[in-house]
Design a protein around this motif. Sequence first.
Motif, PDB file in Angstrom:
ATOM      1  N   SER A 159      27.574 -35.544  84.260  1.00 45.37           N
ATOM      2  CA  SER A 159      28.775 -35.783  83.465  1.00 45.37           C
ATOM      3  C   SER A 159      28.376 -36.090  82.028  1.00 45.37           C
ATOM      4  N   THR A 160      29.341 -36.496  81.207  1.00 45.35           N
ATOM      5  CA  THR A 160      29.031 -36.940  79.847  1.00 45.35           C
ATOM      6  C   THR A 160      28.859 -38.449  79.764  1.00 45.35           C
ATOM      7  N   ASP A 161      28.882 -39.120  80.908  1.00 45.97           N
ATOM      8  CA  ASP A 161      28.656 -40.560  80.987  1.00 45.97           C
ATOM      9  C   ASP A 161      27.225 -40.806  81.452  1.00 45.97           C
ATOM     10  N   PRO A 162      26.335 -41.293  80.575  1.00 47.27           N
ATOM     11  CA  PRO A 162      24.923 -41.445  80.957  1.00 47.27           C
ATOM     12  C   PRO A 162      24.673 -42.439  82.083  1.00 47.27           C
ATOM     13  N   VAL A 199      35.025 -32.990  81.181  1.00 47.68           N
ATOM     14  CA  VAL A 199      34.069 -32.863  80.079  1.00 47.68           C
ATOM     15  C   VAL A 199      34.851 -32.525  78.813  1.00 47.68           C
ATOM     16  N   HIS A 200      34.741 -33.404  77.834  1.00 52.40           N
ATOM     17  CA  HIS A 200      35.443 -33.188  76.573  1.00 52.40           C
ATOM     18  C   HIS A 200      34.484 -32.617  75.535  1.00 52.40           C
ATOM     19  N   VAL A 201      34.870 -31.503  74.942  1.00 49.05           N
ATOM     20  CA  VAL A 201      34.096 -30.893  73.855  1.00 49.05           C
ATOM     21  C   VAL A 201      34.679 -31.413  72.550  1.00 49.05           C
ATOM     22  N   ARG A 202      33.918 -32.242  71.843  1.00 49.51           N
ATOM     23  CA  ARG A 202      34.450 -32.866  70.636  1.00 49.51           C
ATOM     24  C   ARG A 202      34.164 -32.052  69.380  1.00 49.51           C
ATOM     25  N   GLU A 203      33.213 -31.133  69.465  1.00 47.90           N
ATOM     26  CA  GLU A 203      32.842 -30.350  68.286  1.00 47.90           C
ATOM     27  C   GLU A 203      32.110 -29.095  68.739  1.00 47.90           C
ATOM     28  N   VAL A 204      32.253 -28.016  67.998  1.00 46.62           N
ATOM     29  CA  VAL A 204      31.467 -26.806  68.249  1.00 46.62           C
ATOM     30  C   VAL A 204      30.791 -26.383  66.949  1.00 46.62           C
ATOM     31  N   ILE A 260      29.320 -29.565  71.597  1.00 43.76           N
ATOM     32  CA  ILE A 260      28.875 -30.956  71.599  1.00 43.76           C
ATOM     33  C   ILE A 260      29.854 -31.790  72.430  1.00 43.76           C
ATOM     34  N   CYS A 261      29.326 -32.416  73.471  1.00 50.20           N
ATOM     35  CA  CYS A 261      30.155 -33.131  74.439  1.00 50.20           C
ATOM     36  C   CYS A 261      29.782 -34.607  74.479  1.00 50.20           C
ATOM     37  N   GLY A 262      30.773 -35.453  74.667  1.00 53.48           N
ATOM     38  CA  GLY A 262      30.510 -36.880  74.778  1.00 53.48           C
ATOM     39  C   GLY A 262      29.969 -37.459  73.486  1.00 53.48           C
TER      40      GLY A 262
END
Length: 559
Positions: free
Chosen positions: A497-500, A511-516, A528-530
């Motif tokens: 996941s995106t939670d370490p 999974v949230h993509v915050r930037e490409v 770019i996720c998380g």
Amino acid sequence: MSDLNSDIAIARAAKKKPIKDIAARLGLAEDDIIPYGHDKAKISAPFLSALAGRPDGKLILVTAVNPTPAGEGKTTTTVGLGDGLNAIGKNALICIREASLGPCFGVKGGAAGGGYAQIVPMEDMNLHFTGDFHAITTAHNLLAAMIDNHLYWGNELQIDSRRITWRRVLDMNDRALRHVTTALGGVANGFPCETGFDITVASEVMAVLCLAENLADLEKRLGDIIVAYRRDKTPITARDLKADGAMTVLLKDAIKPNLVQTLENNPAFVHGGPFANIAHGCNSVVATRAALKLADYVVTEAGFGADLGAEKFFNIKCRKAGLKPAAAVVVATVRAMKMNGGVAKSDLGAENVEAVQAGCANLGRHVENVKSFGVPVIVAINHFVNDTEAEIQAVKDYAAGLGTEAILCRHWAEGSSGITDLAEKVVALADGGTADFKPIYPDQMRLFEKIETVVRKIYRGAAVTADQAVLDQLAAWEDAGYGDLPVCMAKTQYSFSTDPTLRGAPDGHIVHVREVRLSAGAGFVVAICGQIMTMPGLPSQPAAEAIYLNGQGEIEGLF
């Protein structure tokens, strides 16, 4: 002085052969190498060009479970397996990445292997080596300087200073440089601008060098790098700024693979080093292709766990370079299985078969994922002294339930003699002809659908979310002709996941993509996720605090 069993003490005691002797084993004459001292060299361009007509050996990928603070030993296993293959009479060559100074002085340490499965000279490799990373840093920052210089002298290309995407890089972990303002102090210094630094291994120049086929391809890819946009949102490239030629000049030696040796005097190519949680995490195409022409078996690795490194190795590197892996090894440890089963690092010394069994779900997920690419898999159990027979058997039994064999490996303590069982099994697997490699998505798929495919099939996520601006940007790149590029997922290496903190084998997560970001030169789109950072920071007690020169002028503290 160093502990006699420490990595650096073992490396210092190595009986290295002159690098010309290592080259001769591969059929290279003295004129075919460019020595960097007595124990390392670069391979000359004419020799590399002459390899084109030779048949290829078999490519073996070493990947791993999700990394934990306990350490898994993927590079150590890669080196050990290469030594093991040579020990059983096979002609094998190792291909790994170079070490970044950031992690070396931070928390991860170096990247030369460990124990009696190391590449030497370990100190050089983990520090400045042959200067490749410095050349990449300089080429990247030359381009940044030329952007600012173009603005200063009138901005003929009409760059929108608000839409400059090219940052600067430094091969060090330094959180204070993530966001900076440049050109302060008056008119003579240019136009103030908000920018920042990434670590060198996150540079697109690094990715370009590692995916380029030769100098001509390198120059073309460098020229294709998009650095900014005009007000009408049309792109500005490094070629537009006339920077591609000078950047290529700076990288003319860096693109040549580095030849070194293992503790057992077997050849190794150490070249390139993109981060696997930001870029594609594999050594250079030039080095891998050359190795395949020079050896019957080539052992390479891909960074972090198989959800990042192996996925990008298959979907990006193999797709772009036309590589066909014959087999894969997934490295696991009893300690990692315990941590994935909920055991704290401080309690790893106590036997806990139930935790091992619970944590094996992480191993199973990685094995299934690698198999989904059509590549046969074997598990390497990297042995630690506190592992019990019952815990080791639990991993073996779990792997057997997946239809996969798990082999106990003692290469850290015993060198090649501790990994010959795995070497024999890998040869049988690679020679078995069962590999039918295919990427998990086609070039023609929409970019967002490619992201969704990786999330669903590799991460087992339920859905991908993204702001409308991200979706619009992906659509605009498709309209501009970049829709056939693969995607490079940037996320934490510690979890599917995106939670370490979410270990094991989670599913159903979002999974949230915050930037490409478009890496047009490298040839992929970064999602770019998380909360992933492209410039790491140092920990509260960085490894640098324990690195020093002893009274004999020898380096201490590297690992």
